[in-house]
Scaffold this motif. Structure first.
Motif, PDB file in Angstrom:
ATOM      1  N   GLY A 164     -79.022 -50.260 -24.136  1.00  0.00           N
ATOM      2  CA  GLY A 164     -77.806 -50.981 -24.493  1.00  0.00           C
ATOM      3  C   GLY A 164     -77.113 -50.401 -25.708  1.00  0.00           C
ATOM      4  O   GLY A 164     -75.874 -50.357 -25.788  1.00  0.00           O
ATOM      5  N   ASN A 168     -73.380 -48.972 -25.640  1.00  0.00           N
ATOM      6  CA  ASN A 168     -72.408 -49.533 -26.570  1.00  0.00           C
ATOM      7  C   ASN A 168     -71.611 -48.446 -27.277  1.00  0.00           C
ATOM      8  O   ASN A 168     -70.420 -48.611 -27.545  1.00  0.00           O
ATOM      9  N   ASP A 179     -75.410 -53.150 -12.946  1.00  0.00           N
ATOM     10  CA  ASP A 179     -75.730 -54.423 -13.587  1.00  0.00           C
ATOM     11  C   ASP A 179     -76.792 -54.290 -14.672  1.00  0.00           C
ATOM     12  O   ASP A 179     -76.745 -54.999 -15.682  1.00  0.00           O
ATOM     13  N   PHE A 182     -75.009 -53.178 -17.742  1.00  0.00           N
ATOM     14  CA  PHE A 182     -74.239 -54.297 -18.292  1.00  0.00           C
ATOM     15  C   PHE A 182     -75.165 -55.249 -19.058  1.00  0.00           C
ATOM     16  O   PHE A 182     -74.871 -55.673 -20.184  1.00  0.00           O
ATOM     17  N   MET A 183     -76.305 -55.570 -18.461  1.00  0.00           N
ATOM     18  CA  MET A 183     -77.264 -56.456 -19.114  1.00  0.00           C
ATOM     19  C   MET A 183     -77.808 -55.832 -20.400  1.00  0.00           C
ATOM     20  O   MET A 183     -77.939 -56.506 -21.436  1.00  0.00           O
ATOM     21  N   GLU A 185     -76.451 -53.627 -22.424  1.00  0.00           N
ATOM     22  CA  GLU A 185     -75.485 -53.657 -23.528  1.00  0.00           C
ATOM     23  C   GLU A 185     -75.291 -55.080 -24.049  1.00  0.00           C
ATOM     24  O   GLU A 185     -75.172 -55.309 -25.254  1.00  0.00           O
ATOM     25  N   TYR A 186     -75.257 -56.037 -23.156  1.00  0.00           N
ATOM     26  CA  TYR A 186     -75.107 -57.441 -23.558  1.00  0.00           C
ATOM     27  C   TYR A 186     -76.253 -57.866 -24.477  1.00  0.00           C
ATOM     28  O   TYR A 186     -76.047 -58.486 -25.523  1.00  0.00           O
ATOM     29  N   MET A 187     -77.476 -57.512 -24.102  1.00  0.00           N
ATOM     30  CA  MET A 187     -78.645 -57.871 -24.910  1.00  0.00           C
ATOM     31  C   MET A 187     -78.578 -57.217 -26.289  1.00  0.00           C
ATOM     32  O   MET A 187     -78.885 -57.832 -27.315  1.00  0.00           O
ATOM     33  N   TYR A 188     -78.161 -55.944 -26.312  1.00  0.00           N
ATOM     34  CA  TYR A 188     -78.085 -55.233 -27.587  1.00  0.00           C
ATOM     35  C   TYR A 188     -77.006 -55.822 -28.494  1.00  0.00           C
ATOM     36  O   TYR A 188     -77.260 -56.110 -29.672  1.00  0.00           O
ATOM     37  N   THR A 189     -75.807 -56.021 -27.963  1.00  0.00           N
ATOM     38  CA  THR A 189     -74.708 -56.479 -28.815  1.00  0.00           C
ATOM     39  C   THR A 189     -74.975 -57.875 -29.367  1.00  0.00           C
ATOM     40  O   THR A 189     -74.555 -58.195 -30.477  1.00  0.00           O
ATOM     41  N   HIS A 190     -75.716 -58.692 -28.635  1.00  0.00           N
ATOM     42  CA  HIS A 190     -75.995 -60.046 -29.104  1.00  0.00           C
ATOM     43  C   HIS A 190     -77.175 -60.112 -30.077  1.00  0.00           C
ATOM     44  O   HIS A 190     -77.435 -61.172 -30.651  1.00  0.00           O
TER      45      HIS A 190
END
Length: 241
Positions: A164, A168, A179, A182-183, A185-190
């Protein structure tokens, strides 16, 4: 017309055969701890790292090349080896100009799987060498697979977090319809604001810290660009690219 290269994330070695690795950059990711240890060793001046998939092979090759046989099984020092898979072991005064012959439960095994599937452009990635990996992928402009080592073919989160982090930084230069990417990057950014706190939830954190006390390893493995070198696989060796 979209002429950007593609990027996919393979969440486990058990899935790597689903991706086309021909003419593709494959990034081997084993954050806790193989690819972080490889980055540390090369950053501290190791001549090369030879990744092998068995303890007996590590011992045999280290004798042939006058190198250091090292590695782990199930998180602890592998029987028959005198050095483990901790990035903290490979300080410059110990490893400089030496060859490290490394075998691990997940990461070195995945690298050999990628070779068997026809990969010919392999680098290893972890948070300590995040920038070097991203810069290489941007320079190569090739299709890319971020290959997570997981744990004995099971999914784990720290490798996905690193995927992720890569996505990013470089996503504008790739076509990503995936997918798992997508998951990742979502986990990393959060969670990027405090990866170490988030890591305390992870299975592998509990295995390495609660059982073996490797908290310094984990902190190093999650620190971005603390050993920023590009381990590039050439002729059986990982060398600083």
């Amino acid at each position: 017309m979209n002429d950007k290269p593609t990027l996919y994330t393979s969440l486990s070695p058990a899935l790597i055969h689903l991706y086309d690795l021909q003419d593709t950059v494959v990034v081997i990711i084993d954050v806790f701890r193989a690819t972080s240890t490889i980055a540390a060793a090369l950053h501290n001046g190791a001549g090369s790292v030879i990744p092998v998939d068995s303890v007996s092979e590590a011992i045999k090759i280290s004798k042939e090349v006058g190198g250091i046989a090292a590695g782990e099984r199930d998180g602890k020092l592998a029987e028959g080896l005198s050095h483990g898979n901790s990035p903290m072991e490979y300080k410059r005064e110990f490893i400089e100009d030496k060859v490290l012959v490394l075998t691990t439960t997940n990461g070195t095994r995945l690298l050999h799987m990628a070779l068997e599937l026809g990969a010919d452009d392999i680098v290893t990635g972890s948070f300590p060498n995040l920038s070097s990996v991203c810069n290489y992928l941007l320079q190569q402009k090739k299709n890319t697979v971020l290959a997570c080592a997981g744990w004995k073919d099971k999914f784990n989160l720290e490798d996905t977090l690193f995927a992720g982090a890569v996505i990013n930084r470089i996503k504008d230069h790739f076509s990503i319809h995936c997918d798992s990417s997508f998951m990742a990057e979502y986990m990393y950014t959060h969670n990027k604001a405090d990866l170490l706190s988030f890591a305390k939830n992870l299975t592998h954190y509990h295995r390495l810290v609660n059982r073996f006390g490797y908290i310094d390893d984990i902190a190093f493995c999650l620190e971005e660009d603390s050993a920023d070198v590009l381990p590039l696989y050439k002729d059986g060796h990982l060398v600083a690219g």
